[in-house]
Design a protein around this motif. Structure first.
Motif, PDB file in Angstrom:
ATOM      1  N   LYS A  29      -5.991   3.209   0.443  1.00  0.00           N
ATOM      2  CA  LYS A  29      -6.848   2.251   1.153  1.00  0.00           C
ATOM      3  C   LYS A  29      -8.312   2.425   0.760  1.00  0.00           C
ATOM      4  O   LYS A  29      -9.054   1.448   0.611  1.00  0.00           O
ATOM      5  CB  LYS A  29      -6.679   2.419   2.661  1.00  0.00           C
ATOM      6  CG  LYS A  29      -5.321   1.942   3.186  1.00  0.00           C
ATOM      7  CD  LYS A  29      -5.209   2.160   4.688  1.00  0.00           C
ATOM      8  CE  LYS A  29      -3.869   1.663   5.208  1.00  0.00           C
ATOM      9  NZ  LYS A  29      -3.723   1.923   6.675  1.00  0.00           N
ATOM     10  N   THR A  30      -8.740   3.677   0.600  1.00  0.00           N
ATOM     11  CA  THR A  30     -10.120   3.942   0.170  1.00  0.00           C
ATOM     12  C   THR A  30     -10.375   3.355  -1.212  1.00  0.00           C
ATOM     13  O   THR A  30     -11.414   2.731  -1.470  1.00  0.00           O
ATOM     14  CB  THR A  30     -10.395   5.449   0.159  1.00  0.00           C
ATOM     15  OG1 THR A  30     -10.234   5.967   1.485  1.00  0.00           O
ATOM     16  CG2 THR A  30     -11.805   5.749  -0.332  1.00  0.00           C
ATOM     17  N   THR A  40       0.834  -1.206   0.000  1.00  0.00           N
ATOM     18  CA  THR A  40       0.000   0.000   0.000  1.00  0.00           C
ATOM     19  C   THR A  40       0.862   1.247   0.000  1.00  0.00           C
ATOM     20  O   THR A  40       0.594   2.220  -0.711  1.00  0.00           O
ATOM     21  CB  THR A  40      -0.924   0.003   1.239  1.00  0.00           C
ATOM     22  OG1 THR A  40      -1.725  -1.187   1.211  1.00  0.00           O
ATOM     23  CG2 THR A  40      -1.837   1.215   1.231  1.00  0.00           C
ATOM     24  N   GLU A  41       1.922   1.233   0.812  1.00  0.00           N
ATOM     25  CA  GLU A  41       2.809   2.399   0.879  1.00  0.00           C
ATOM     26  C   GLU A  41       3.518   2.625  -0.446  1.00  0.00           C
ATOM     27  O   GLU A  41       3.690   3.776  -0.893  1.00  0.00           O
ATOM     28  CB  GLU A  41       3.836   2.206   2.010  1.00  0.00           C
ATOM     29  CG  GLU A  41       3.247   2.253   3.411  1.00  0.00           C
ATOM     30  CD  GLU A  41       2.476   0.988   3.780  1.00  0.00           C
ATOM     31  OE1 GLU A  41       2.624  -0.036   3.056  1.00  0.00           O
ATOM     32  OE2 GLU A  41       1.726   1.026   4.769  1.00  0.00           O
ATOM     33  N   VAL A  57      -1.558   7.332   1.804  1.00  0.00           N
ATOM     34  CA  VAL A  57      -1.834   5.925   2.091  1.00  0.00           C
ATOM     35  C   VAL A  57      -3.326   5.722   2.339  1.00  0.00           C
ATOM     36  O   VAL A  57      -3.921   4.740   1.883  1.00  0.00           O
ATOM     37  CB  VAL A  57      -1.001   5.462   3.309  1.00  0.00           C
ATOM     38  CG1 VAL A  57      -1.414   4.059   3.737  1.00  0.00           C
ATOM     39  CG2 VAL A  57       0.488   5.484   2.968  1.00  0.00           C
ATOM     40  N   ASN A  58      -3.953   6.664   3.046  1.00  0.00           N
ATOM     41  CA  ASN A  58      -5.387   6.540   3.317  1.00  0.00           C
ATOM     42  C   ASN A  58      -6.208   6.569   2.037  1.00  0.00           C
ATOM     43  O   ASN A  58      -7.213   5.863   1.899  1.00  0.00           O
ATOM     44  CB  ASN A  58      -5.852   7.660   4.254  1.00  0.00           C
ATOM     45  CG  ASN A  58      -5.397   7.430   5.683  1.00  0.00           C
ATOM     46  OD1 ASN A  58      -5.116   6.299   6.067  1.00  0.00           O
ATOM     47  ND2 ASN A  58      -5.312   8.486   6.457  1.00  0.00           N
ATOM     48  N   ARG A 104      -6.463  -8.864  -1.800  1.00  0.00           N
ATOM     49  CA  ARG A 104      -5.733  -8.327  -2.951  1.00  0.00           C
ATOM     50  C   ARG A 104      -5.598  -9.360  -4.067  1.00  0.00           C
ATOM     51  O   ARG A 104      -5.856  -9.071  -5.234  1.00  0.00           O
ATOM     52  CB  ARG A 104      -4.328  -7.889  -2.520  1.00  0.00           C
ATOM     53  CG  ARG A 104      -4.277  -6.613  -1.715  1.00  0.00           C
ATOM     54  CD  ARG A 104      -2.905  -6.484  -1.061  1.00  0.00           C
ATOM     55  NE  ARG A 104      -2.734  -5.124  -0.539  1.00  0.00           N
ATOM     56  CZ  ARG A 104      -1.994  -4.208  -1.113  1.00  0.00           C
ATOM     57  NH1 ARG A 104      -1.338  -4.476  -2.213  1.00  0.00           N
ATOM     58  NH2 ARG A 104      -1.899  -2.998  -0.586  1.00  0.00           N
ATOM     59  N   LEU A 125      -8.779   0.852  -2.560  1.00  0.00           N
ATOM     60  CA  LEU A 125      -8.767  -0.611  -2.456  1.00  0.00           C
ATOM     61  C   LEU A 125     -10.116  -1.131  -1.967  1.00  0.00           C
ATOM     62  O   LEU A 125     -10.618  -2.144  -2.470  1.00  0.00           O
ATOM     63  CB  LEU A 125      -7.649  -1.061  -1.508  1.00  0.00           C
ATOM     64  CG  LEU A 125      -6.227  -0.991  -2.079  1.00  0.00           C
ATOM     65  CD1 LEU A 125      -5.204  -1.296  -0.997  1.00  0.00           C
ATOM     66  CD2 LEU A 125      -6.062  -1.974  -3.243  1.00  0.00           C
ATOM     67  N   ARG A 126     -10.713  -0.420  -0.991  1.00  0.00           N
ATOM     68  CA  ARG A 126     -12.034  -0.855  -0.520  1.00  0.00           C
ATOM     69  C   ARG A 126     -13.053  -0.796  -1.654  1.00  0.00           C
ATOM     70  O   ARG A 126     -13.893  -1.687  -1.812  1.00  0.00           O
ATOM     71  CB  ARG A 126     -12.500   0.012   0.650  1.00  0.00           C
ATOM     72  CG  ARG A 126     -11.789  -0.259   1.947  1.00  0.00           C
ATOM     73  CD  ARG A 126     -12.641   0.154   3.146  1.00  0.00           C
ATOM     74  NE  ARG A 126     -12.988   1.553   3.113  1.00  0.00           N
ATOM     75  CZ  ARG A 126     -12.257   2.519   3.662  1.00  0.00           C
ATOM     76  NH1 ARG A 126     -11.128   2.211   4.275  1.00  0.00           N
ATOM     77  NH2 ARG A 126     -12.642   3.777   3.613  1.00  0.00           N
TER      78      ARG A 126
END
Length: 863
Positions: A835-836, A820-821, A831-832, A850, A838-839
């Motif tokens: 993540k959003t 993710t990083e 990073v956030n 993944r 990816l969701r």
């Protein structure tokens, strides 16, 4: 009198280009503009203290060839006009240029004589090559004489003089005329603000580059202010947690407070300092509000002067409103608290009354809450119907957070109503009910009688929180109270009617009236229009999808669930406001159709949303679906363990659903006795209870009791398609046990016909091995049976929505096995944010990991 300059360090400093500070960031975009500006007669660099004006000009000056003539004059507060022009002449002399004066030339003490300015202008006119003269700190010179002299020289010096003026405020020159004539290049405070790239270079310094989140946080907090970024960079060097420093507003405020107090606040005259301290408690200040807080008739003129001298006060174009730089505002507030701690709440309360008198109740509530005037804040919230947006509009003011510190023992109905709404906004129906009962008691005893707004607020809260399904009377009462609202009030609160319909539908669902609940939710969806009702539309569609799934209308459930998620994404609804209902509905569809991977993905997808665990009905639904998923995977004990997990107190309908799930898990485990015991505790449940009870009796060897239950359930109006498919299967099983295989096949064929339109697979997969035996010869139903009971192909999995371009970029990086990083660094995202995305990818591809996302995307030719 003559002016002579000894070779002293002070004079050298005034006439020297300032030394560049370590770690200076070369800002090529501004250097290029300065170079272009010095091709003309006048360049003006203005901005607040620490904006980087001098650093920019010095960086540009030091990068010029030594042979390019340049004179630099730094002005101090105690410089007289005569001294200023003498410094100019001396600067020219040191560069070997004609100054229009010689040693011993008389220079008046009080003002530069016009004759001397004429000679100086003539000297500039005779220059063979262009000369750049930089005047730094022009705002420090008192009076207008130097400004008038610069105007004269600029207009009579000829084309060789290129003047660069650095100031915190506009000089007394006819700038409007120079602009019209194309003779002026301006670099303003907004231009001096650091870009993201420049801020990253400054914050990185000689060390490792800060991550994107740190840069974004500090850039947003300082709004690109050069000194603020540099001071934060220096403070970050001394901390072991740069990210923590960036997230802390207090830390960044402390890093710059001394600078702002000394360079900005202390530099103002006493009346301006007092105005800044009193109005700094606000994010925005109106000229009239400033007068109300200070008691000064000249407040607007003082604000205008603060704007002119770039004292971190900015006017809002076309209005009489002003804003402070956020860091400066925080410093002002902290300074006021240290000097006069009792004054700040009084100022907030005074501002609250000003806003209320001006018809701005939302701002009045915010200010009253900041000042601890909770009774006034609650009264304004109820009187102006702001409880409805508090419940239904993300980001509405006031919000539940506004009242987080409100004491619980305040007298009056309004504080209790607001406290009830705040609990309901956190999906705490029990807490809402307790506070609402207190409010209703106070409303009954109120003298004079309560206003319609108070009563309407109470009725809406009762409708939305009542656990018993007694909603019809409350809905009618709410509609009657809404008739008393003015057209302006109705237009200003478009969320009230869909909120009433939504609450009524939920009450019907809790009472087990599934069909009426679906009708009510469709009405709520239709009543939602525009941005203010986006959250209600998202929630209503999600609940409608759940009701569709419960009724066996899987295609409609999928349509409405997908639409609910699309609304949430289109309007960017935050996770804290989103509902898990749509994901639960899509999980229910997937379970019924045997797509277990998709069901698991949606169950994982709804976990971050608060109502999934806090709302009793949704929490129950999630437990039921997790249990059904475990049964479908053959994990009987897991299914029973899930149902033993604690859950919020639920409605009778939800309790019945839990019992049905528990009994079904027990039957799948071959334990009809437990199923009978569990269902005995739900004497008047929905038709699904009778269906599973009949299955338990049949499994226990009591076919007569099973058939009596089947007949009763077949007559139930509320029986769903899934219930009726199971009833057909029960009759088929009973006929097979009785030896009538032909009748059993006929019943199985009818079950297939009923299940096929919605692809209801679960009743067949859970019925037992006897179905497979009976299905060997279905007389024309074999293909339909295979379609129902065969495992769905991967390509048939539910794809809720197409991936966005950014989600595809993220997925491409994930396919390269990047963390993710690493994805965040590659795409220059936080990073956030990754993540959003990816969701969203997991949800749209109906996966939970993944690797599964990459595999599914390749199957669907997305990658």
């Amino acid at each position: 009198m003559s002016v002579a300059f000894p070779e002293d360090p002070l004079l050298a400093a005034k006439l020297a280009v300032p030394v560049q500070a370590p770690g200076l960031v070369r800002r090529e975009r501004l250097l290029d503009r300065l170079t272009a500006g010095t091709a003309g007669p006048l360049t003006l660099i203005t901005g607040a203290a620490g904006a980087g004006k001098t650093a920019l000009a010095a960086s540009w000056a030091l990068s010029r060839p030594e042979s390019a003539p340049l004179v630099w004059v730094t002005v101090e507060e105690d410089d007289t006009p005569a001294a200023f022009w003498a410094y100019v002449a001396e600067g020219l002399r040191r560069r070997g240029l004609p100054s229009g004066t010689g040693p011993g030339t008389p220079v008046p003490a009080d003002a530069a004589a016009r004759s001397q300015l004429v000679r100086l202008a003539a000297a500039f006119e005779r220059l063979p090559d262009p000369l750049v003269m930089v005047v730094d700190g022009l705002d420090r010179v008192p009076g207008r004489e130097v400004h008038d002299g610069l105007r004269f020289v600029t207009e009579h010096a000829g084309p060789a003089l290129r003047l660069v003026l650095i100031s915190r405020e506009d000089p007394g020159l006819p700038l409007h005329r120079y602009r019209a004539e194309g003779r002026l290049q301006e670099i303003r405070e907004a231009d001096l603000a650091f870009t993201r790239h420049e801020a990253a270079l400054l914050l990185g310094g000689e060390g490792p580059a800060p991550d994107d989140e740190v840069v974004d946080l500090l850039l947003g907090r300082t709004e690109g202010w050069a000194a603020g970024l540099r001071l934060c960079a220096l403070a970050m060097i001394r901390t072991a947690d740069p990210s923590g420093f960036a997230r802390s507003f207090t830390a960044s405020e402390q890093a710059v407070s001394d600078y702002l107090l000394t360079e900005v606040l202390a530099a103002q005259p006493a009346p301006a300092r007092e105005l800044l301290l009193r109005t700094g408690v606000l994010d925005l200040v109106h000229a009239d509000l400033a007068a109300a807080l200070t008691g000064r008739a000249d407040a607007e003129r003082t604000l205008q002067e603060l704007v002119r001298c770039h004292a971190f006060v900015e006017p809002l174009a076309g209005t009489r409103w002003y804003r402070f730089h956020p860091l400066f505002a925080e410093v002002l507030r902290a300074h006021l608290r240290s000097l006069r701690p009792e004054l700040e709440p009084r100022l907030h309360r005074r501002a609250a009354r000003w806003y209320a008198d001006g018809g701005r109740p939302a701002e009045a509530v915010d200010q009253a809450a900041a000042g601890g005037d909770w009774a006034f804040a609650a009264a304004q919230t109820v009187r102006h119907l702001m409880v409805a947006p508090l419940l239904a509009v993300p980001g509405a003011t006031p919000s539940a957070d506004t009242f987080a510190d409100m004491p619980a023992d305040l007298p009056g109905a309004a504080p209790a109503l607001v406290a009830a709404a705040c609990r309901l906004s956190h999906h705490d129906a029990a807490g809402c009910g307790t506070r609402l009962a207190r409010a209703e008691h106070r409303l009954r005893d109120a003298d004079p009688p309560p206003e319609p707004a108070d009563q309407l607020t109470a009725v809406l809260l009762r409708l939305l929180s009542a656990p018993d399904g007694q909603g019809d009377a409350e809905a009618r009462r709410a509609a009657a109270l809404m008739a008393h609202l003015t057209p302006e009030e109705r237009a200003g609160h478009p969320e009230i009617e869909p909120l009433r319909l939504y609450g009524h539908a939920l009450a019907r669902r809790r009472a087990g009236a599934l069909r009426a609940a679906r009708d009510g939710l469709e009405q709520a969806v239709a009543a939602c229009s525009g941005d203010p009702t986006a959250l209600l539309r998202h929630r209503s569609l999600g609940r409608l999808a759940l009701a569709d799934a419960a009724a066996g209308a899987l295609a409609r459930a999928q349509e409405h669930g997908t639409a609910s998620l699309a609304v949430a994404d289109r309007y960017g609804l935050p996770d804290a406001a989103r509902s898990g209902a749509a994901d639960l509905a899509l999980a229910a569809v997937a379970v019924e159709r045997g797509d277990l991977g998709t069901a698991a993905a949606h169950l994982d997808g709804c976990a971050p949303f608060p109502d999934t665990c806090r709302d009793a009905d949704l929490a129950t639904e999630r437990l039921v679906l997790r249990s059904q998923l475990a049964v479908a995977r053959g994990r009987w004990q897991d299914a029973l363990d899930v149902l033993d997990e604690p859950a919020p107190p639920a409605s009778p309908d939800a309790v019945a659903r839990l019992a049905v799930a528990h009994a079904s898990a027990a039957l799948a485990h071959g334990d009809p006795g437990t199923a009978l015991v569990v269902l005995a505790e739900v004497p008047e449940g929905p038709p699904a209870c009778a269906v599973v009870l009949a299955e338990a009796h049949l499994a226990a060897g009591r076919p007569d009791q099973a058939l009596r239950l089947v007949a009763r359930a077949e007559d139930a109006e509320e029986a769903t398609d899934a219930d009726r498919v199971r009833l057909e299967l029960l009759r088929a099983h009973q006929a097979l046990l009785a030896g009538d295989e032909a009748a059993a096949r006929d019943r199985l064929g009818q079950a297939v016909d009923r299940a096929l339109p919605e692809l209801l697979r679960r009743p067949f997969t859970e019925a037992g091995p006897w179905v497979r035996h009976l299905a060997r010869d279905l007389n024309g139903h074999a293909d339909a049976y295979v379609r129902l009971t065969g495992a769905p192909a991967r390509s048939e999995a539910l794809v809720v929505e197409q991936l966005s371009p950014r989600e595809k970029e993220v997925l491409q990086q994930v396919a390269r096995m990047m963390s993710t990083e690493e994805v965040a660094a590659e795409l220059r995202l936080s990073v956030n944010t990754v993540k959003t995305h990816l969701r969203g990818i997991y949800r749209k591809l109906c996966v939970s990991r993944r690797r599964d996302a990459v595999e599914r995307a390749r199957e669907l030719h997305i990658l």
